[in-house]
Motif scaffolding. Structure first.
Motif, short mmCIF file in Angstrom:
data_model
loop_
_atom_site.label_atom_id
_atom_site.label_comp_id
_atom_site.label_asym_id
_atom_site.label_seq_id
_atom_site.Cartn_x
_atom_site.Cartn_y
_atom_site.Cartn_z
N GLY A 72 0.77 -1.06 -0.18
CA GLY A 72 -0.02 -0.19 0.20
C GLY A 72 0.70 1.11 0.70
O GLY A 72 0.27 1.80 -0.09
N ARG A 73 2.68 1.27 0.18
CA ARG A 73 2.83 2.57 -0.07
C ARG A 73 3.16 3.24 -1.56
O ARG A 73 3.10 2.02 -2.37
CB ARG A 73 4.60 1.85 0.75
CG ARG A 73 4.27 1.49 1.94
CD ARG A 73 3.38 2.13 3.06
NE ARG A 73 4.51 3.59 3.42
CZ ARG A 73 3.51 4.51 3.94
NH1 ARG A 73 1.93 4.71 3.92
NH2 ARG A 73 3.92 5.83 3.29
N PRO A 74 3.37 4.48 -1.27
CA PRO A 74 3.89 4.97 -2.89
C PRO A 74 4.70 4.53 -3.46
O PRO A 74 5.73 4.12 -3.02
CB PRO A 74 2.86 6.23 -2.96
CG PRO A 74 4.11 6.95 -1.16
CD PRO A 74 2.70 5.63 -0.57
N GLU A 75 5.22 5.17 -4.79
CA GLU A 75 6.47 4.30 -5.12
C GLU A 75 7.85 5.18 -4.41
O GLU A 75 8.69 4.65 -4.54
CB GLU A 75 6.05 4.46 -6.29
CG GLU A 75 7.24 3.90 -7.61
CD GLU A 75 7.37 3.03 -7.60
OE1 GLU A 75 8.83 2.52 -7.65
OE2 GLU A 75 6.95 2.07 -7.12
N ARG A 76 6.80 6.62 -4.22
CA ARG A 76 8.51 7.00 -3.71
C ARG A 76 8.54 6.43 -2.97
O ARG A 76 10.16 6.86 -1.96
CB ARG A 76 8.19 8.20 -3.92
CG ARG A 76 6.37 9.07 -2.65
CD ARG A 76 5.96 10.37 -2.32
NE ARG A 76 5.16 10.66 -1.44
CZ ARG A 76 3.85 10.61 -2.10
NH1 ARG A 76 3.75 9.95 -3.03
NH2 ARG A 76 3.39 10.55 -0.68
N ASP A 77 7.85 5.94 -1.45
CA ASP A 77 8.63 4.98 -0.54
C ASP A 77 9.26 3.73 -0.68
O ASP A 77 10.01 3.72 0.32
CB ASP A 77 7.34 5.47 0.11
CG ASP A 77 6.97 6.37 0.64
OD1 ASP A 77 7.46 7.24 0.79
OD2 ASP A 77 4.98 6.29 1.36
N LEU A 78 9.02 3.50 -1.69
CA LEU A 78 9.38 2.02 -2.15
C LEU A 78 10.64 2.23 -2.44
O LEU A 78 11.81 1.32 -2.36
CB LEU A 78 8.09 1.31 -2.33
CG LEU A 78 7.29 1.18 -2.77
CD1 LEU A 78 6.23 0.17 -3.27
CD2 LEU A 78 7.02 0.11 -0.89
N THR A 79 10.62 3.37 -3.58
CA THR A 79 12.58 3.42 -3.96
C THR A 79 13.73 3.11 -3.25
O THR A 79 14.45 2.14 -4.01
CB THR A 79 12.25 4.00 -5.21
OG1 THR A 79 11.10 4.29 -6.05
CG2 THR A 79 13.92 4.82 -6.10
N PRO A 80 13.50 3.71 -2.24
CA PRO A 80 14.68 3.67 -1.19
C PRO A 80 14.76 2.29 -0.96
O PRO A 80 16.31 1.93 -0.38
CB PRO A 80 14.54 4.40 -0.03
CG PRO A 80 12.93 5.88 -1.29
CD PRO A 80 12.83 4.45 -2.10
N LEU A 81 14.16 1.47 -0.60
CA LEU A 81 14.16 0.35 -0.10
C LEU A 81 15.20 -0.86 -0.67
O LEU A 81 15.37 -1.77 -0.60
CB LEU A 81 12.52 -0.37 0.38
CG LEU A 81 11.95 0.33 1.30
CD1 LEU A 81 10.81 0.05 2.03
CD2 LEU A 81 12.88 1.16 2.81
N ARG A 82 14.67 -0.31 -2.29
CA ARG A 82 15.32 -1.20 -3.07
C ARG A 82 16.77 -1.32 -3.90
O ARG A 82 16.81 -0.04 -3.82
CB ARG A 82 14.45 -1.11 -4.55
CG ARG A 82 13.30 -1.49 -4.89
CD ARG A 82 12.27 -1.14 -6.03
NE ARG A 82 10.80 -0.80 -5.33
CZ ARG A 82 9.65 -0.58 -6.39
NH1 ARG A 82 10.25 0.75 -7.31
NH2 ARG A 82 8.61 -0.15 -6.50
#
Length: 268
Positions: A72-82
C-alpha cells in the motif's frame, strides 16, 4: 525484529485471489526456500516483497522490510528500499538486462545510486574500478571485456553472474533469487549455486530462494515454505520437510523429484 516479516499476504487480480494469506519471516543471515510447482504463487510473492507486482495485481496484508511497510505504500516510499534493503535476481537475465545497452552502462546505474545513498561521488575511474571489482566478486574473468559487451555477446552463465553482481553492488541486506538457475545447464547451475552460497555467507546476507527444483533448494536453504495454488501448505527446516514431509502435496513433490532423479541416473 526480523529483516522480513510477511503476514496474511494476499494477491488479487481483480476479484480473483492468486495468493491466499501467506505468512513467513526471515532474519539477518537466514536462508529460506520458497518451493512449489509453476503457478503456485512463488514469483508473485517475490515481486510483492519489493512492490513490483505487475499492473492489475494488488497485494493485501502486510510485508515489512526492516520494520517498514511495503503493501500500500507509494512508489516514492518503495524506491529507497530497493537495493539498500532488498535486491532481486530474476530467473532470466536476458529479460532483466537491456539488450540495447552495454553491460558496463547497466552496471553503472546501481553503483551510482548506492554511492549517492552513501554520500559518495564517483568519477569515471572510480566507477570503473567498482564495476570491475563487482564482476570479480562473482568470478567473472576478463571483466573489462564483459563491461564493453552487449548482453547477447556473453553466455547465459555470464549474464546471470552479471545480474548477481548488479544486485550485490547495491549492498542489500536481503537477496531475493527468483528461479536464478532454471534457464542454465546443469554444470552452470552448480557454479551459480556455489557462487550464491559463497557470496551470501561472506557478505552475511539473508536469502529468499525461489524454485520448483527441490534438490537445488535443499542445497542452499535452511528453511523451506511449500506453496500450492497460492497457499503455504508446509513450513519448516529443509532437512526435516524433505525427509519427513507432513503434507500430501509435499510428499508428492518429493516423490516426483526422486523419480526424475532416478530416471536421469538410469539414462546416464
Amino acid at each position: 525484529m526480523s529483516l522480513l516479516e510477511v503476514r496474511d499476504l494476499k494477491i488479487r487480480a481483480g476479484a480473483r485471489r492468486l495468493v491466499h494469506g501467506v505468512g513467513f519471516s526471515l532474519g539477518a543471515g537466514e536462508r529460506l526456500g520458497l518451493v512449489g510447482e509453476s503457478g503456485s504463487g512463488k514469483s508473485l510473492i517475490a515481486m510483492s516483497l519489493v512492490g513490483l507486482l505487475a499492473p492489475g495485481l494488488r497485494a493485501e496484508g502486510s510485508v515489512k522490510l526492516d520494520g517498514r511497510e511495503v503493501v500500500g505504500r507509494p512508489e516514492r516510499d518503495l524506491t529507497p528500499l530497493r537495493g539498500s534493503l532488498a535486491a532481486v535476481v530474476f530467473q532470466d537475465p536476458r529479460a532483466a538486462l537491456d539488450p540495447l545497452m552495454r553491460i558496463g552502462a547497466q552496471m553503472a546505474a546501481p553503483i551510482r545510486r548506492r554511492a549517492r545513498r552513501e554520500g559518495l561521488s564517483l568519477d569515471a575511474r572510480a566507477l570503473k574500478a567498482e564495476m570491475i571489482a563487482a564482476l570479480e566478486r562473482v568470478a567473472i574473468s576478463e571483466p573489462e571485456r564483459i563491461l564493453a559487451a552487449f548482453p547477447h555477446e556473453v553466455s547465459g552463465g555470464q549474464r546471470q553472474r552479471v545480474a548477481i553482481a548488479m544486485a550485490l553492488s547495491c549492498r542489500p541486506r536481503l537477496l531475493i533469487a527468483d528461479e536464478p538457475t532454471t534457464a542454465l545447464d546443469v554444470a552452470t547451475q552448480a557454479e551459480i549455486l556455489d557462487l550464491l552460497d559463497r557470496r551470501i555467507r561472506e557478505e552475511g546476507l539473508a536469502l529468499l530462494f525461489i524454485s520448483h527444483d527441490l534438490p537445488v533448494v535443499a542445497r542452499i536453504a535452511d528453511r523451506v515454505v511449500v506453496m500450492r495454488r497460492g497457499e503455504a501448505v508446509e513450513e519448516g527446516p529443509t532437512a526435516r520437510v524433505f525427509a519427513r514431509p507432513e503434507h500430501d502435496y509435499t510428499r508428492g513433490l518429493i516423490a516426483a523429484a526422486r523419480r526424475l532423479e532416478q530416471a536421469l541416473e538410469g539414462g546416464s
